[in-house]
Write a protein that holds these residues in place. Sequence first.
Motif, short mmCIF file in Angstrom:
data_model
loop_
_atom_site.label_atom_id
_atom_site.label_comp_id
_atom_site.label_asym_id
_atom_site.label_seq_id
_atom_site.Cartn_x
_atom_site.Cartn_y
_atom_site.Cartn_z
N UNK A 1 0.91 -1.38 -0.10
CA UNK A 1 -0.21 0.01 -0.14
C UNK A 1 0.83 1.21 -0.05
N UNK A 2 0.55 2.20 -0.72
CA UNK A 2 1.50 3.46 -0.97
C UNK A 2 0.56 4.59 -1.29
N UNK B 1 5.53 14.12 0.05
CA UNK B 1 5.56 13.13 1.37
C UNK B 1 5.05 11.78 0.68
N UNK B 2 5.60 10.65 1.16
CA UNK B 2 5.18 9.45 0.80
C UNK B 2 4.88 8.52 2.08
N UNK B 3 4.05 7.66 1.86
CA UNK B 3 4.03 6.40 2.92
C UNK B 3 3.55 5.30 2.41
N UNK B 4 4.40 4.05 2.62
CA UNK B 4 4.24 2.95 2.18
C UNK B 4 4.38 1.81 3.26
N UNK B 5 3.69 0.98 2.97
CA UNK B 5 3.41 -0.31 3.61
C UNK B 5 3.69 -1.63 3.03
N UNK B 6 4.46 -2.48 3.30
CA UNK B 6 4.72 -3.67 2.60
C UNK B 6 4.70 -4.77 3.69
N UNK B 7 4.06 -5.94 3.08
CA UNK B 7 3.70 -7.09 3.65
C UNK B 7 4.07 -8.36 3.33
N UNK C 1 6.89 -13.41 8.51
CA UNK C 1 6.29 -12.56 8.30
C UNK C 1 7.45 -11.57 8.18
N UNK C 2 7.39 -10.67 7.05
CA UNK C 2 8.25 -9.51 6.97
C UNK C 2 7.31 -8.48 6.44
N UNK C 3 7.47 -7.17 7.40
CA UNK C 3 6.68 -6.16 6.98
C UNK C 3 7.64 -4.81 7.37
N UNK C 4 7.12 -3.62 6.67
CA UNK C 4 7.72 -2.39 6.83
C UNK C 4 6.95 -1.17 6.45
N UNK C 5 7.02 -0.46 7.36
CA UNK C 5 6.22 0.96 7.05
C UNK C 5 7.45 1.92 6.72
N UNK C 6 7.19 2.93 5.93
CA UNK C 6 8.34 3.85 5.28
C UNK C 6 7.44 5.18 5.24
N UNK C 7 8.27 6.34 5.60
CA UNK C 7 7.70 7.61 5.49
C UNK C 7 8.69 8.39 4.95
N UNK C 8 8.67 9.13 3.77
CA UNK C 8 9.73 10.14 3.50
C UNK C 8 8.86 11.51 3.28
N UNK C 9 9.62 12.27 3.34
CA UNK C 9 9.10 13.93 3.26
C UNK C 9 10.55 14.69 2.58
N UNK C 10 9.93 15.58 1.46
CA UNK C 10 11.04 16.20 0.83
C UNK C 10 10.70 17.92 0.72
N UNK C 11 11.66 18.72 1.05
CA UNK C 11 11.46 20.12 1.12
C UNK C 11 12.58 20.69 0.36
N UNK D 1 12.00 4.72 8.42
CA UNK D 1 11.46 3.39 8.20
C UNK D 1 11.37 2.60 9.56
N UNK D 2 10.08 2.00 9.53
CA UNK D 2 9.72 1.26 10.74
C UNK D 2 9.78 -0.20 10.73
#
Length: 173
Positions: free
Chosen positions: A42-43, A61-67, A84-94, A114-115
């Motif tokens: 999901x992104x 800004x971006x958010x992605x969830x992989x499972x 089970x492998x999962x990752x939540x990732x948040x990016x922001x740019x200015x 990266x969570x």
Amino acid sequence: NLPALSLRMGFNYYHDGMTISNIEHGLNQHKHQQNQASNTLKAVMAEGEYRLAKGQISFGAEYSHTLREEAFLRYDDMLRSWRTRKQNRVNALLAYSHQATCWNAEAGLRFEHTDDYYGRSRLFPFLNIGMSGQSRRQLSLSYAMHSAMPTYAQTNSYMHHDIHPDIVSTAKV
């Protein structure tokens, strides 16, 4: 006349799954083994620009969830294993960029969080300066840092258990 503010947004969703079953019929017993694997991604992203005098402010800004879930089930002796492998990732740019007749410059910051197992947050600066001459010659100088992440193909191992009545092993395909 272009508007001073422009925005873009997007959303992606991907899910797949597969099940592989093997049933052996013997004289004394039946053996049933099953592999299951599923992937979910999901992104969501938003980015934009705002014109300011002779320059432009860029933001995003971006958010992605992989499972990824994998399971091996052997029903005759109730052997079960899973991963089970999962990752939540948040990016922001200015960033801010300025364009003149014969040169341009852009500078900014990129935030990444990266969570996952390590749970990291980082702030990366970047800079790009370019000059162009009258005879189509260009010179540019860039500096950028960002984290290197494996591609989806590198993390999607498709581990399968060798389906054999006496041996349970794994192999990458």
